[in-house]
Design a protein around this motif. Sequence first.
Motif, short mmCIF file in Angstrom:
data_model
loop_
_atom_site.label_atom_id
_atom_site.label_comp_id
_atom_site.label_asym_id
_atom_site.label_seq_id
_atom_site.Cartn_x
_atom_site.Cartn_y
_atom_site.Cartn_z
N LEU A 255 0.82 -1.22 0.00
CA LEU A 255 0.00 0.00 0.00
C LEU A 255 0.85 1.26 0.00
CD1 LEU A 255 -2.98 -0.91 2.32
CD2 LEU A 255 -2.94 -0.67 -0.15
N MET A 256 2.05 1.20 0.56
CA MET A 256 2.92 2.37 0.53
C MET A 256 3.62 2.50 -0.81
SD MET A 256 2.62 3.66 3.60
CE MET A 256 3.96 4.77 3.93
N ILE A 257 3.93 1.37 -1.45
CA ILE A 257 4.71 1.41 -2.69
C ILE A 257 3.82 1.70 -3.91
CG2 ILE A 257 6.13 0.00 -4.25
CD1 ILE A 257 7.14 -1.43 -1.68
N ALA A 258 2.58 1.16 -3.88
CA ALA A 258 1.72 1.29 -5.06
C ALA A 258 1.52 2.74 -5.52
CB ALA A 258 0.37 0.61 -4.80
N PRO A 259 1.24 3.69 -4.61
CA PRO A 259 1.08 5.07 -5.10
C PRO A 259 2.34 5.62 -5.76
CG PRO A 259 0.33 4.87 -2.83
CD PRO A 259 1.02 3.59 -3.17
N ALA A 260 3.51 5.25 -5.22
CA ALA A 260 4.75 5.72 -5.83
C ALA A 260 4.89 5.18 -7.24
CB ALA A 260 5.94 5.30 -4.97
N LEU A 261 4.48 3.93 -7.45
CA LEU A 261 4.56 3.35 -8.80
C LEU A 261 3.52 3.97 -9.71
CD1 LEU A 261 5.12 -0.42 -7.98
CD2 LEU A 261 6.79 1.20 -8.86
N THR A 262 2.33 4.24 -9.17
CA THR A 262 1.28 4.86 -9.97
C THR A 262 1.74 6.21 -10.50
OG1 THR A 262 -0.26 3.85 -8.42
CG2 THR A 262 -1.19 5.40 -9.99
N ALA A 263 2.55 6.89 -9.69
CA ALA A 263 2.99 8.24 -10.08
C ALA A 263 4.03 8.21 -11.20
CB ALA A 263 3.57 8.95 -8.85
N ILE A 264 4.55 7.04 -11.54
CA ILE A 264 5.54 6.97 -12.63
C ILE A 264 4.78 6.80 -13.94
CG2 ILE A 264 7.52 5.73 -13.56
CD1 ILE A 264 7.99 4.64 -10.72
N PRO A 265 4.86 7.76 -14.86
CA PRO A 265 4.14 7.61 -16.12
C PRO A 265 4.64 6.40 -16.89
CG PRO A 265 5.06 9.83 -15.90
CD PRO A 265 5.65 9.00 -14.82
N GLU A 266 3.70 5.63 -17.45
CA GLU A 266 4.09 4.45 -18.21
C GLU A 266 4.98 4.83 -19.39
OE1 GLU A 266 0.27 2.34 -18.40
OE2 GLU A 266 1.45 0.61 -19.04
N GLU A 267 4.78 6.06 -19.87
CA GLU A 267 5.55 6.53 -21.02
C GLU A 267 7.05 6.51 -20.72
OE1 GLU A 267 3.83 9.78 -24.07
OE2 GLU A 267 5.10 10.59 -22.51
N LEU A 268 7.41 6.72 -19.44
CA LEU A 268 8.84 6.71 -19.08
C LEU A 268 9.43 5.33 -19.34
CD1 LEU A 268 9.27 8.74 -15.77
CD2 LEU A 268 9.65 9.44 -18.12
N GLU A 269 8.64 4.29 -19.04
CA GLU A 269 9.14 2.94 -19.27
C GLU A 269 9.25 2.66 -20.76
OE1 GLU A 269 7.09 -0.01 -16.70
OE2 GLU A 269 6.64 1.76 -15.49
N ALA A 270 8.24 3.15 -21.52
CA ALA A 270 8.31 2.99 -22.98
C ALA A 270 9.53 3.72 -23.51
CB ALA A 270 7.03 3.54 -23.61
N ALA A 271 9.80 4.91 -22.96
CA ALA A 271 10.95 5.70 -23.42
C ALA A 271 12.24 4.94 -23.15
CB ALA A 271 10.97 7.05 -22.72
N ALA A 272 12.38 4.42 -21.93
CA ALA A 272 13.60 3.68 -21.60
C ALA A 272 13.75 2.50 -22.55
CB ALA A 272 13.53 3.19 -20.16
N ASN A 273 12.62 1.85 -22.84
CA ASN A 273 12.59 0.73 -23.77
C ASN A 273 13.09 1.13 -25.14
OD1 ASN A 273 10.47 -1.83 -24.67
ND2 ASN A 273 11.60 -1.80 -22.75
N SER A 274 12.56 2.24 -25.66
CA SER A 274 12.94 2.66 -27.00
C SER A 274 14.39 3.14 -27.03
CB SER A 274 12.02 3.78 -27.49
OG SER A 274 12.42 5.02 -26.97
N LEU A 275 14.92 3.50 -25.87
CA LEU A 275 16.30 3.97 -25.84
C LEU A 275 17.28 2.82 -25.63
CD1 LEU A 275 15.68 7.18 -23.75
CD2 LEU A 275 16.32 7.09 -26.14
N GLY A 276 16.77 1.60 -25.58
CA GLY A 276 17.66 0.46 -25.57
C GLY A 276 17.72 -0.32 -24.28
N ALA A 277 16.82 -0.01 -23.33
CA ALA A 277 16.85 -0.72 -22.05
C ALA A 277 15.84 -1.86 -22.09
CB ALA A 277 16.53 0.23 -20.91
N ASN A 278 16.27 -3.09 -21.76
CA ASN A 278 15.30 -4.17 -21.63
C ASN A 278 14.57 -3.98 -20.30
OD1 ASN A 278 17.07 -4.97 -19.64
ND2 ASN A 278 17.96 -6.63 -20.84
N TRP A 279 13.64 -4.88 -19.98
CA TRP A 279 12.79 -4.58 -18.81
C TRP A 279 13.58 -4.57 -17.50
CZ3 TRP A 279 11.90 -7.64 -14.61
CH2 TRP A 279 12.17 -8.99 -14.73
#
Lengths: 377, 314
Positions: free
Chosen positions: B194-218
């Motif tokens: 319950l403490m971690i979920a809001p912090a993760l919700t606040a991370i835009p999914e687009e950031l993960e897509a961006a990292a992905n497109s820049l060459g980072a695997n999951w």
Amino acid sequence: MTLSSVDREPADADPTIAVSVRNVGMRYGDFDAVKDASFDLPKGKFLTILGPSGSGKTTLLRLIAGFGEPTTGEIFINGEPVNAVPAHRRAIGMVFQRLALFPHMTAAQNIAFPLKMRRRDARTIADQVERYLDLVKLGGYGGRRIDALSGGQQQRVAIARALVFEPDLLLLDEPLAALDVKLREEMQLEFRRIQKELGVTTINVTHDQREALVVSDEVIVMNDGVIQQKAQPILAYRKPENAFVANFIGVTNFVHGIVTGVDGGVVAFRSGGKDLRGIAGGSAPQLAEGAQCSAAIRAEQIRIVTGGETPDRFEIVVEGVIADTIFEGERIVYEITVPQLAEASLRVFDHDPAAHTQFQPGARIQLGWNSKDMHVF
Amino acid sequence: MKPPRSAYPWHWRVLDVLERVVETAWPRRFTKGLPHAMLVPVVLLVAILIAGLVEMLDSSFRVLDTNTFLMSDFYTLDNYRRALTENFFQSVATRSFIASFIVTAITLVVAVPYAYLMVRTQSPALRKFLLVALFFPFFIGEVVRAYGWLIILGNQGLVNEFLGLFGLSSVRLLYNYSAVIFGLVQYMLPFAVLMIAPALTAIPEELEAAANSLGANWIRTFRHVVLPLARPGLVAGGLVVMTLSLTNFAIPAMLGGGSQDFMSNVIYDQFFRTSDQGLGSALSILLVIAGSILVGIIFRLFGTGSLAIKGARK
């Protein structure tokens, strides 16, 4: 089976083609976001995919980026089929709609990210980051946190980050949509400059027709998941393929009528009792006598016939009543109702700003245009 | 001129009357003090807590006279000397601290993927299931849950009966350190998620897509983008888990069976078994101090996380 093996080869393994999209479709449930899209993009060109929201343009871009696999068809990058290649193994730089800069890193760390992921050595990374900071005119800003940069500077960081690893392809997912007009126009030219300087093949997605015309070598107009036209900007504007394209690009008036005769490329039609003529629009016009038709004409190609202009300069002259007068600064836009053309409502720009005459609603005026400017669909 | 009736409908009149009543009963100038007045219950609660602590501090400096069973009327550091030097108390303190570190580490490692899946899953059914599974244990008290583990892990429990089906002799699963750790992790998991979920919700999914497109695997996306950005939630979740584990009572008492006592259990014994209020108070005060120091060190090392009040960061 032979058919699919044919499909999996690019049209011709032409080494000058950077991206080749072959019959690509994307289906979500029973909704087709993209239907049977095909096009080739030569290396070094700037392509803009233009369309209203929900037209499938972003879906198509994300498929090229590698976020998701198309339901049908195949995408080739530099002649290689990439459907099965995950996003992080495609050498594609992407600038996202909301930029997606990493807030916990400085500008320089953001730009270094793709190089770090490619395990370049520290020396190369530092040099390359420095070069690209200079390229986007952010020399000296490398140590800034992202939230300490202005909107325009953040755009530049995002571009530098997408280009620093010298990708095969640059994708722009409406990154300028959120900027104010002045900054947006500045950044459009900036994109153009950087793209020319590096010669990187670029695909830009936007709903801003002005941006598409200003920055692109090629424009693809999409609607309802279908590519409506692919052409150079000037041709998309001058020779729209269909009524949608004519309407979406530029300020366009439509007059509806019934075809009374087709003679080569010229179409005669009747609207509200007046006989008009225009040229058949599109590459494969399907107009027969008696069919319903819509004739498109740009606002700037209709003239208000006043002192300076004589009616005989125009093939067609109609009488209209001003319904509304809109002052836009550099021009005045009139909404004019034309009873002769079945009460069609036409938008016309004032081309005589020196005269300082401004017609008021209710005024009766004459409008003139030439048949070659009318595209009949 | 009187406005037409339709311009002043009846429900406007009713509201006007109500407003006038409110104005007389609670004049506007009172409203300015209202936010302060609303603080009163909180201030009272904190005051009572502090009063209790002061009282404890006082008795921690008095020793128990074993002849009269009364507290001494002089002040001495004797209780603190005993608490800090006697082997028994030292080993209990070490056990509690090490357990709270282990529990925090395991809980975070389990909670992060759980929270991530809950936040990012595309399937509403899975998200609902994960949420319900998370909240369900909250409806069951800590003691009942610990009792449940007794039934499952006991010598004649479900696990051992299952082992017996294969002819395996029963294993002693309860009343040891790992049982306590296990019980604590299971108890703390919802808090951490319950403490971690809001912090993760606040991370835009687009950031993960961006990292992905820049060459980072999951994996690298997770390491370089998700975890650093979720840090406030991790710190907050870690702190809550650590302090709650350190001061936990029921789980070491029930799953440890008296052999795995934590500091709270020892304090309880002083107050309610040996009636040595002085030593109990001294141990309590030491626990408060140790806990505060621990929290202070974590704040120093990792920042205050999402427990920070706005503006306190940087």
